[in-house]
Design an enzyme around this catalytic site. Structure first.
Site, short mmCIF file in Angstrom:
data_model
loop_
_atom_site.label_atom_id
_atom_site.label_comp_id
_atom_site.label_asym_id
_atom_site.label_seq_id
_atom_site.Cartn_x
_atom_site.Cartn_y
_atom_site.Cartn_z
N ALA A 1 -10.40 2.04 -31.32
CA ALA A 1 -9.91 1.67 -29.99
C ALA A 1 -11.05 1.65 -28.97
O ALA A 1 -10.93 1.06 -27.92
CB ALA A 1 -8.85 2.65 -29.54
N LYS A 2 -12.15 2.32 -29.28
CA LYS A 2 -13.35 2.37 -28.43
C LYS A 2 -13.00 2.68 -26.98
O LYS A 2 -13.45 2.01 -26.05
CB LYS A 2 -14.15 1.08 -28.57
CG LYS A 2 -14.56 0.84 -30.04
CD LYS A 2 -15.65 -0.17 -30.20
CE LYS A 2 -16.14 -0.27 -31.63
NZ LYS A 2 -15.18 -0.83 -32.60
N ARG A 3 -12.18 3.71 -26.78
CA ARG A 3 -11.80 4.11 -25.44
C ARG A 3 -12.92 4.92 -24.77
O ARG A 3 -13.83 5.41 -25.44
CB ARG A 3 -10.53 4.95 -25.48
CG ARG A 3 -9.32 4.20 -26.04
CD ARG A 3 -8.98 2.99 -25.17
NE ARG A 3 -7.67 2.45 -25.52
CZ ARG A 3 -7.46 1.36 -26.24
NH1 ARG A 3 -8.47 0.68 -26.72
NH2 ARG A 3 -6.23 0.94 -26.48
#
Lengths: 273, 273
Positions: free
Chosen positions: B92-94
């Site tokens: 998700a690369k949050r």
């Protein structure tokens, strides 16, 4: 929304206020919990009460995502409820390789019809440019953020004499321009705003941190405003959670109006209107 | 999943393969489009065909999110279908300020029961540490990514003598340890893997870029494997889209098995098993 339309809206509303919709079930006025869809009801009343004083809304995607599929439905209905002359920002802070960024762009620009999405720069050019393939849509790139962790990497000095956030600004100027890139710049440090303006004099800046995070609006204006305004100043908690009684929307409207009036003075002082 | 359980699974399956579920309606075998829920059907058949050869699955959240609320439902059912002894990564690369990161952590660790989430480091400490409040859950921090844009900022030299990704590794060691942080390190450059291992010898590395992005598995092992394996190597397109006929699942299983067998040899060669 185009740059021209955004500037026209700022002049019409005499405001560069963005209202952050960080709508959290735990912080909602108690009486709303009895309604069928409390978050949507809350958002509708907040929008109704603040729409005359702001030019933009910024739903914080995390808050909707955390509710599962139902949250995305609430987000969709919230966006449909926002008047069409508002600039709508997906505060999602995405950043991934090209084919994935393209999927995110489709999600936020087509599935949900946002005007802009916040994007993290760590993965570089091919994580940013896929968002440019959409007419009148914007990337809002993280540059210098206002949180304490912003200090960890963004202000590190590079051997080329720049700080990392300055390198991000310089590099991203090769990818887009003031018609499709804005930058997130925290309100807590005036010197940083000056450095940002030295590199990107024309781009709009999205400035969070006025209100709950402690920045001063006057300092932001003094160091960040340009002849086309060039600022969207966000307030979330300071407006939407200003009151938790049945009067919450009325109080939110009052808080938004206070900020709008201060902004109107600055827009006049700096001859934008 | 704990570090011990993950290592035990790697030894049992003789594999450190992660299968990336970048499931895209446009790339699905045609015959699946007639089914009621094509993506879910595709995922189920891929999982069924590959589960004996891998230890982890990595749904790419962008692909589900782009389908609107229905996509999140497909994601949820996909996770429920994955056997409980698999390590499940939300790609998700949050990366956001503390209270927002906490919402993301709740979403992925509680609402959807993932074991790990990929996180971007640009916003620093308070964008990473909120994920640590969950038992046996992991942050997988972007360090040196394999995309072309990775060069834009991650390899920039700082005045302290380090490259940015090295600074990210050093700094993040103060926030967590090999029981709750892994790092994303691209497979395309062996010298980078060596630099990473010099700073974080014990942590697991999630290595994408083997297969479609052109990395070589042997080089990854030579430069990245440690005594507990310390690697999860991801392949997405090279497995799930290896064939687009009615045999797609069978072929995906064959591709996964090929990688597993190569991995088994390395695990023996490096005395992990």
């Amino acid at each position: 929304m185009t740059r021209e339309d955004l500037i026209a809206e700022i002049k019409t509303k005499k405001s560069f206020l963005c209202v952050g919709l960080d709508s959290d079930l735990k912080r909602l006025p108690k009486h709303l919990l009895k309604t069928e869809n409390p978050i949507l009801e809350f958002n509708k009343q907040i929008i109704e009460a603040t729409k005359d004083y702001c030019v933009a809304y910024k739903p914080n995607i995390a808050f909707y995502e955390s509710m599962g599929p139902e949250g995305w439905r609430v987000l969709e209905e919230t966006i449909q409820y926002i008047p069409s002359n508002k600039f709508i920002i997906a505060d999602a802070k995405r950043g991934d390789i090209g084919n994935t960024s393209k999927m995110y762009a489709k999600t936020f620009f087509e599935t949900y019809n946002f005007d802009a999405i916040t994007v993290a720069p760590y993965m570089g050019e091919d994580s940013v440019t896929p968002y440019f393939g959409f007419d009148s849509k914007w990337v809002i790139l993280l540059a210098a953020t206002s949180n304490s962790g912003g200090l960890d990497f963004q202000y590190k000095s590079l051997t080329n004499g720049k700080m990392l956030f300055e390198e991000v600004l310089e590099k991203s100027k090769e990818w887009g321009d003031s018609r499709n890139i804005m930058y997130v710049v925290g309100a807590t440090r005036a010197d940083i705003l000056q450095k940002v303006r030295a590199i990107v004099p024309d781009n709009f800046l999205l400035v969070p941190g006025v209100g709950a995070q402690g920045g001063s609006l006057r300092k932001v204006v003094e160091n960040g405003m340009n002849s086309a305004c060039g600022l969207l100043v966000n307030s979330s908690r300071g407006i939407i959670y200003a009151d938790d009684s049945e009067r919450f929307a009325e109080v939110a409207g009052e808080k938004a109006k206070e900020l709008q009036q201060e902004m109107e003075n600055y827009l006049k002082e700096y001859s934008v209107i």
